[in-house]
Design a protein around this motif. Structure first.
Motif, PDB file in Angstrom:
ATOM      1  N   SER A   1      41.231 -24.942 -19.440  1.00 43.70           N
ATOM      2  CA  SER A   1      41.510 -24.752 -18.016  1.00 43.70           C
ATOM      3  C   SER A   1      42.972 -25.089 -17.724  1.00 43.70           C
ATOM      4  O   SER A   1      43.626 -24.443 -16.910  1.00 43.70           O
ATOM      5  CB  SER A   1      40.526 -25.523 -17.131  1.00 43.70           C
ATOM      6  OG  SER A   1      41.021 -26.787 -16.848  1.00 43.70           O
ATOM      7  N   ASP A   2      43.544 -26.080 -18.434  1.00 42.65           N
ATOM      8  CA  ASP A   2      44.968 -26.376 -18.248  1.00 42.65           C
ATOM      9  C   ASP A   2      45.842 -25.258 -18.803  1.00 42.65           C
ATOM     10  O   ASP A   2      46.890 -24.927 -18.246  1.00 42.65           O
ATOM     11  CB  ASP A   2      45.324 -27.710 -18.914  1.00 42.65           C
ATOM     12  CG  ASP A   2      44.964 -28.884 -18.013  1.00 42.65           C
ATOM     13  OD1 ASP A   2      44.426 -28.630 -16.915  1.00 42.65           O
ATOM     14  OD2 ASP A   2      45.215 -30.041 -18.402  1.00 42.65           O
TER      15      ASP A   2
ATOM     16  N   TYR B   1      45.913 -15.906 -21.290  1.00 45.34           N
ATOM     17  CA  TYR B   1      45.035 -16.023 -20.123  1.00 45.34           C
ATOM     18  C   TYR B   1      43.625 -15.536 -20.467  1.00 45.34           C
ATOM     19  O   TYR B   1      42.644 -16.222 -20.192  1.00 45.34           O
ATOM     20  CB  TYR B   1      45.619 -15.202 -18.966  1.00 45.34           C
ATOM     21  CG  TYR B   1      44.781 -15.266 -17.718  1.00 45.34           C
ATOM     22  CD1 TYR B   1      44.913 -16.334 -16.836  1.00 45.34           C
ATOM     23  CD2 TYR B   1      43.851 -14.276 -17.427  1.00 45.34           C
ATOM     24  CE1 TYR B   1      44.138 -16.414 -15.696  1.00 45.34           C
ATOM     25  CE2 TYR B   1      43.074 -14.342 -16.292  1.00 45.34           C
ATOM     26  CZ  TYR B   1      43.221 -15.421 -15.429  1.00 45.34           C
ATOM     27  OH  TYR B   1      42.450 -15.490 -14.308  1.00 45.34           O
TER      28      TYR B   1
ATOM     29  N   LEU C   1      45.020 -22.193 -18.871  1.00 40.84           N
ATOM     30  CA  LEU C   1      44.939 -21.152 -17.833  1.00 40.84           C
ATOM     31  C   LEU C   1      45.939 -21.442 -16.716  1.00 40.84           C
ATOM     32  O   LEU C   1      46.655 -20.545 -16.261  1.00 40.84           O
ATOM     33  CB  LEU C   1      43.530 -21.133 -17.227  1.00 40.84           C
ATOM     34  CG  LEU C   1      42.556 -20.132 -17.797  1.00 40.84           C
ATOM     35  CD1 LEU C   1      41.187 -20.340 -17.185  1.00 40.84           C
ATOM     36  CD2 LEU C   1      43.023 -18.717 -17.512  1.00 40.84           C
ATOM     37  N   ALA C   2      45.979 -22.723 -16.294  1.00 35.79           N
ATOM     38  CA  ALA C   2      46.899 -23.109 -15.210  1.00 35.79           C
ATOM     39  C   ALA C   2      48.343 -22.861 -15.651  1.00 35.79           C
ATOM     40  O   ALA C   2      49.165 -22.349 -14.884  1.00 35.79           O
ATOM     41  CB  ALA C   2      46.704 -24.573 -14.855  1.00 35.79           C
TER      42      ALA C   2
ATOM     43  N   HIS D   1      40.333 -17.734 -20.604  1.00 37.12           N
ATOM     44  CA  HIS D   1      39.284 -17.384 -19.660  1.00 37.12           C
ATOM     45  C   HIS D   1      37.978 -17.059 -20.382  1.00 37.12           C
ATOM     46  O   HIS D   1      36.922 -17.610 -20.070  1.00 37.12           O
ATOM     47  CB  HIS D   1      39.764 -16.184 -18.836  1.00 37.12           C
ATOM     48  CG  HIS D   1      38.880 -15.880 -17.693  1.00 37.12           C
ATOM     49  ND1 HIS D   1      37.921 -14.907 -17.779  1.00 37.12           N
ATOM     50  CD2 HIS D   1      38.785 -16.427 -16.470  1.00 37.12           C
ATOM     51  CE1 HIS D   1      37.268 -14.873 -16.631  1.00 37.12           C
ATOM     52  NE2 HIS D   1      37.785 -15.776 -15.814  1.00 37.12           N
TER      53      HIS D   1
ATOM     54  N   GLN E   1      31.118 -23.552 -22.208  1.00 36.46           N
ATOM     55  CA  GLN E   1      30.272 -24.241 -21.229  1.00 36.46           C
ATOM     56  C   GLN E   1      28.805 -24.240 -21.679  1.00 36.46           C
ATOM     57  O   GLN E   1      28.064 -25.178 -21.404  1.00 36.46           O
ATOM     58  CB  GLN E   1      30.435 -23.595 -19.847  1.00 36.46           C
ATOM     59  CG  GLN E   1      31.654 -24.156 -19.135  1.00 36.46           C
ATOM     60  CD  GLN E   1      32.262 -23.219 -18.118  1.00 36.46           C
ATOM     61  OE1 GLN E   1      31.750 -22.121 -17.885  1.00 36.46           O
ATOM     62  NE2 GLN E   1      33.367 -23.635 -17.533  1.00 36.46           N
TER      63      GLN E   1
ATOM     64  N   ASP F   1      37.223 -27.560 -23.028  1.00 36.07           N
ATOM     65  CA  ASP F   1      37.147 -26.890 -21.734  1.00 36.07           C
ATOM     66  C   ASP F   1      38.316 -27.297 -20.833  1.00 36.07           C
ATOM     67  O   ASP F   1      38.942 -26.461 -20.183  1.00 36.07           O
ATOM     68  CB  ASP F   1      35.803 -27.231 -21.066  1.00 36.07           C
ATOM     69  CG  ASP F   1      35.593 -26.367 -19.829  1.00 36.07           C
ATOM     70  OD1 ASP F   1      35.954 -25.178 -19.885  1.00 36.07           O
ATOM     71  OD2 ASP F   1      35.105 -26.887 -18.809  1.00 36.07           O
ATOM     72  N   LEU F   2      38.617 -28.613 -20.866  1.00 41.21           N
ATOM     73  CA  LEU F   2      39.755 -29.106 -20.066  1.00 41.21           C
ATOM     74  C   LEU F   2      41.057 -28.468 -20.545  1.00 41.21           C
ATOM     75  O   LEU F   2      41.894 -28.040 -19.748  1.00 41.21           O
ATOM     76  CB  LEU F   2      39.882 -30.623 -20.216  1.00 41.21           C
ATOM     77  CG  LEU F   2      39.003 -31.481 -19.306  1.00 41.21           C
ATOM     78  CD1 LEU F   2      39.155 -32.951 -19.679  1.00 41.21           C
ATOM     79  CD2 LEU F   2      39.411 -31.276 -17.856  1.00 41.21           C
TER      80      LEU F   2
ATOM     81  N   ARG G   1      35.958 -19.888 -22.211  1.00 47.73           N
ATOM     82  CA  ARG G   1      35.334 -20.959 -21.416  1.00 47.73           C
ATOM     83  C   ARG G   1      33.813 -20.782 -21.270  1.00 47.73           C
ATOM     84  O   ARG G   1      33.083 -21.769 -21.286  1.00 47.73           O
ATOM     85  CB  ARG G   1      35.991 -21.053 -20.050  1.00 47.73           C
ATOM     86  CG  ARG G   1      37.353 -21.684 -20.156  1.00 47.73           C
ATOM     87  CD  ARG G   1      37.922 -22.010 -18.835  1.00 47.73           C
ATOM     88  NE  ARG G   1      37.388 -23.247 -18.297  1.00 47.73           N
ATOM     89  CZ  ARG G   1      37.540 -23.605 -17.043  1.00 47.73           C
ATOM     90  NH1 ARG G   1      38.157 -22.805 -16.199  1.00 47.73           N
ATOM     91  NH2 ARG G   1      37.060 -24.739 -16.623  1.00 47.73           N
TER      92      ARG G   1
END
Ligand code: ADP
Length: 406
Positions: free
Chosen positions: A228-229, A177, A231-232, A181, A188, A224-225, A184
């Motif tokens: 974020s996945d 995580y 992370l999910a 996190h 970005q 980035d995608l 990212r």
């Protein structure tokens, strides 16, 4: 001969025969037998087995009280036993310790009956050697105790290992995580500046330079995608899941609403077949599972209109299997397990994605106590399924079969 005299002779003959039979039993029995006079409490007869078993001679037995030959602890115990015998006519000790003449300790089962023989009362004591049985029982109970000790040890070891695993698992999740996190924000920045390069400095770059800037931007976007996945995925694994009866029909409707954009962009035809039973599930997780499967079903098509069918099937053992079937590109048999792992993708070029959708599906279903799988004919379509326990409540009222073009 007069009838009366004749009958008496028959009776006397029968008595003699039964006495003889009794004597034979007494002599040949594999149990010790003592005959005791209730008045004097002294032994008046003993069978050969007991003579051999206790090691006293026949003569040594006769005239002795029971406690004198090691039966019953002492005179007081002997008197108490006799009182009980006089009162109830019967005494029994399942396990009585006894000492033989040469000092060996043996365990016996002791049964004593008071009965009438001719005009007087006699006591018959039956003594059975149970030391072998006792030894087997002791060995067995020791073995059982040992087994219980071992399984208790094993259980506590398993508990310990499970706790360790949980700890290291949650540390790993937290690690994943925080990596996802923390990575990212620099990512970005890369994404933003590569875009600025293309937007504001295109004239300063030649065609090659512009395409490099695009590569950097696209790679950063994809990363980035993925983060974020990831992370999910990590968040889903931390989620506190409580199962309760959930109406599948409602969750399917909600999942379809969530996928409305993909469905309409792909001009997919969705068919849902009732009946929809209720399952034991965590509603948000179940919806996510369906969203991911429906999303893939409308995404992985070669050409033409995607057709997706959703249905539930009740299986033995109060299990409900939900199917998400498509007419897409299909999955070769050798990849059917691998695609459920994180970042595993078969079609990286043509179809967008991060390779985490099915990992979330598997993790979610398993956390709800179920399992997942897929059947597929490459080129013709895939049928993904997951199973959950049927809710113990009444099934949701079946609806009419309907077909939707979204
Ligand atoms: P993603 O969809 O982001 O690529 P998933 O974990 O959902 O990741 O799926 C992993 C891979 O499994 C996909 O990349 C694809 O190769 C394959 N796959 C998943 N669903 C289907 C499907 N319905 N039909 C064909 N292939 C599929």
């Amino acid at each position: 001969m007069p009838v009366l005299q004749h009958n008496r002779k028959i009776v006397t003959g029968a008595l003699c025969a039964s006495e003889l039979r009794y004597r034979r039993l007494f002599e040949s029995a594999y149990d010790g037998i003592l005959i005791v006079d209730p008045e004097s409490r002294k032994i008046i007869d003993v069978n050969p087995y007991l003579v051999e078993f206790l090691g006293y001679s026949y003569e040594e037995f006769i005239g002795k009280e029971l406690f004198e030959i090691g039966l019953l602890k002492d005179e007081a115990a002997s008197q108490a036993a006799f009182r009980l015998l006089q009162k109830s006519g019967y005494i029994r000790y399942d396990c009585l310790p006894l000492e033989t003449k040469d000092g060996r300790r043996v365990d016996v089962e002791f049964v004593s009956n008071l009965y009438r023989e001719d005009d007087k009362q006699v006591i018959q004591c039956n003594i059975r050697d149970i030391s072998r049985r006792k030894k087997i029982e002791d060995t067995l109970s020791e073995a059982r105790a040992q087994q219980a000790r071992r399984s208790a040890e094993l259980e506590s070891l398993v508990d310990l290992r499970t706790a360790e695993l949980r700890r290291s698992n949650s540390q790993l999740q937290m690690f994943a995580y925080s990596i996802a996190h923390d990575l990212r924000s620099p990512l970005q920045i890369i994404q933003g500046f590569s875009q600025l390069l293309i937007d504001d400095h295109a004239p300063n770059l030649n065609a090659e330079g512009q395409s490099y800037a695009k590569f950097v931007g696209n790679a950063a976007k994809q990363l980035d995608l993925m983060l974020s996945d990831l992370l999910a995925f990590s968040q889903a694994s931390q989620l506190n899941i409580k199962l309760s009866p959930v109406a599948l029909e409602t969750v399917v409707e909600k999942a379809l609403t969530n996928c409305a954009m993909e469905i309409s962009e792909g001009n997919a035809r969705i068919e849902t077949s009732s009946p929809w039973p209720s399952v034991l599930a965590h509603e948000a997780t179940l919806r996510q599972v369906l969203v991911n499967l429906i999303g893939n079903a409308v995404k992985f098509v070669r050409s033409g209109r995607p057709q997706v069918r959703l249905r539930a099937e009740e299986r033995p053992g109060e299990i409900v299997r939900v199917w998400v079937e498509d007419n897409g590109i299909g999955i070769p048999a050798e990849f059917r397990e691998r695609i459920f792992k994180v970042f595993q993708r078969l079609h990286t070029k043509k179809y967008a994605g991060t390779g985490i959708g099915l990992a979330i599906v598997q993790q979610g279903v398993e956390r709800m106590g179920g399992r997942v799988g897929v059947e597929s004919s490459p080129g013709k379509g895939s049928s993904f399924w997951f199973e959950l326990a049927k809710a113990p409540t009444r099934a949701v009222k079946p609806k009419q079969k309907k077909e939707t073009a979204r």
